[in-house]
Design an enzyme around this catalytic site. Structure first.
Site, PDB file in Angstrom:
ATOM      1  N   LEU A 208      16.696  46.148  39.289  1.00  0.00           N
ATOM      2  CA  LEU A 208      16.783  44.595  40.624  1.00  0.00           C
ATOM      3  C   LEU A 208      15.344  44.516  40.941  1.00  0.00           C
ATOM      4  O   LEU A 208      14.147  44.909  40.960  1.00  0.00           O
ATOM      5  CB  LEU A 208      17.273  45.922  42.038  1.00  0.00           C
ATOM      6  CG  LEU A 208      18.854  45.447  42.415  1.00  0.00           C
ATOM      7  CD1 LEU A 208      18.898  45.957  44.134  1.00  0.00           C
ATOM      8  CD2 LEU A 208      19.333  44.126  42.422  1.00  0.00           C
ATOM      9  N   HIS A 209      14.953  43.599  40.598  1.00  0.00           N
ATOM     10  CA  HIS A 209      14.094  42.750  41.168  1.00  0.00           C
ATOM     11  C   HIS A 209      13.836  41.070  41.410  1.00  0.00           C
ATOM     12  O   HIS A 209      12.728  40.856  41.625  1.00  0.00           O
ATOM     13  CB  HIS A 209      12.326  42.845  39.641  1.00  0.00           C
ATOM     14  CG  HIS A 209      12.781  42.063  38.824  1.00  0.00           C
ATOM     15  ND1 HIS A 209      13.830  42.552  38.025  1.00  0.00           N
ATOM     16  CD2 HIS A 209      13.126  40.914  38.328  1.00  0.00           C
ATOM     17  CE1 HIS A 209      14.572  40.658  36.918  1.00  0.00           C
ATOM     18  NE2 HIS A 209      12.726  40.611  37.450  1.00  0.00           N
TER      19      HIS A 209
END
Ligand code: UD1
Length: 376
Positions: A220-221
């Site tokens: 997740l970014h």
């Protein structure tokens, strides 16, 4: 005299794309191919490990820009790239992907007048050709900074190398002349195919105490997922429900790590294996042997497609539709019900998936060939 090409890479997802290009171009005496690293990503775990794992040659030029707001970072790359391109006088600049380094260097290139003109299949040129690898992708979501970078880069590119068949259609609709667009397949998959044998020898499962197909891999970014605690908190809570059935392995991007700390979120180590960002080979091994991958990355949707590993994309849209129509990807968005439903569906019937056309390890060779015809 060989034709001089500057090849630009700056952020993590660029490195897997530039590696096969540097290899193909350096093997052809027609080119003097130089590598520019903008330094958009600079941590060893976000940059150097990829040069080592993928045997990318040491950059000829390092701009060392570092982090900043979008405007500050993009402007800084432009300021530092301009004197380089003036000194180097390249006939072409290759930019890859959709990060700030991509648009920054493309824009500087598009406005440069060279000291000497050169012949090309587009006629006599006084400006270097802007060559975009992974052109034509569109999420149709302008809230995504990468979408702005993609549209602007394509608008000023002279040569557009496309990886996803939808890219050809998107560019045609935007009125890009056909002779500038070449469907070459996916250079990132060149890297995957070349590195898979070595990756499968990685000891990362043993190091993390994992067994094949008995964990889910999470990344997740995206700012839209991690910056606002009202989104990140519930998203991690939903994934924690999946963690009650299968261990979650979570290599954490620096942006996300900072947000998790700032929001005071904790992840129970009895269900979560939280680690620093991994190198290419370790991450590929973890992807290839995962039960399922949950991600908001673009590239990982493509890698899981080729590996035949189920992928749940934690976004409302994708600029890589072939990963859904032909691959293993399902768009779940960020809502609890949809994510859990996607997970359940994969439990019952994992998607078959197949490699899309030209995702075959030969895309950089196609680019080399196409460029040979353009630079006469
Ligand atoms: C960038 C790309 C994104 C890509 C992602 C992969 C843009 C607009 N975004 O997003 O498309 O998917 O890279 O990682 O170009 N940081 C470090 N060390 C580093 C790099 C970054 O600590 O080596 C931290 C900094 O606090 C920085 C933050 O991460 O402010 C974000 O980095 P940045 O390059 O601005 O964007 P990414 O979120 O990495």
């Amino acid at each position: 005299m060989p034709t001089k090409l500057l090849c630009v890479a700056g952020a993590r997802p660029n490195f897997m794309k530039i590696a096969p290009l540097m290899r193909a171009l350096r093997a052809n005496p027609k080119w003097d191919a130089r590598l520019v690293h903008t330094g958009q990503h600079y941590d060893a775990a976000m940059s150097k490990v990829f040069f080592d794992d993928l045997a990318i040659p040491r950059p000829d030029i390092e701009l060392e820009v570092g982090s900043g707001s979008h405007a500050a970072q993009t402007a800084e790359i432009m300021k530092r790239f301009e004197p380089v391109i003036i000194a180097e006088q390249p006939q072409g600049v290759i930019v890859v992907g959709d990060v700030n380094s991509t648009i920054a260097c493309a824009l500087v290139t598009a406005k440069l007048t060279l000291e000497k003109s050169f012949p090309s299949s587009f006629g006599e040129r006084r400006r270097p050709l802007v060559i975009h690898v992974e052109a034509g992708l569109r999420s149709f979501d302008d809230d995504m900074p990468e979408e702005i970078n993609r549209k602007l880069t394509d608008a000023i590119s002279d040569v557009l190398f496309v990886s996803d068949p939808a890219g050809v259609e998107n560019l045609a609709k935007e009125g890009v002349a056909k002779e500038r667009v070449v469907f070459v397949g996916n250079v990132m998959i060149d890297t995957l195919i070349a590195a898979k044998g070595r990756a499968m020898e990685s000891r990362v499962l043993e190091t993390l105490g994992l067994r094949e197909r008995e964990y889910a891999l999470l990344t997740l970014h995206r700012p839209s997922n991690v910056d606002d605690p009202k989104t990140l908190g519930p998203l991690l809570e939903t994934i924690d429900e999946i963690a009650k059935e299968v261990r979650i392995v979570f290599p954490v991007h620096p942006r996300t790590r900072a947000r998790i700390a700032a929001h005071g979120i904790t992840l129970d180590p009895s269900r979560w294996t939280v680690v620093e960002p991994l190198g290419y080979l370790d991450f590929l091994k973890l992807t290839a042997t995962a039960k399922v991958v949950l991600t908001d990355s673009g590239g990982i949707q493509e890698e899981t497609t080729v590996l035949g590993v189920p992928c749940i994309t934690l976004r409302e849209n994708t600029e890589r539709p072939v990963t859904i129509t032909e691959g293993t990807n399902v768009l779940a968005g960020t809502k609890r019900e949809a994510i859990l439903a996607a997970y359940e569906r994969f439990q019952k019937s994992p998607p078959p998936g197949r490699a899309p056309r030209f995702w075959d390890g030969k895309s950089a060779a196609r680019i080399d060939e196409a460029l040979s015809a353009i630079f006469r």
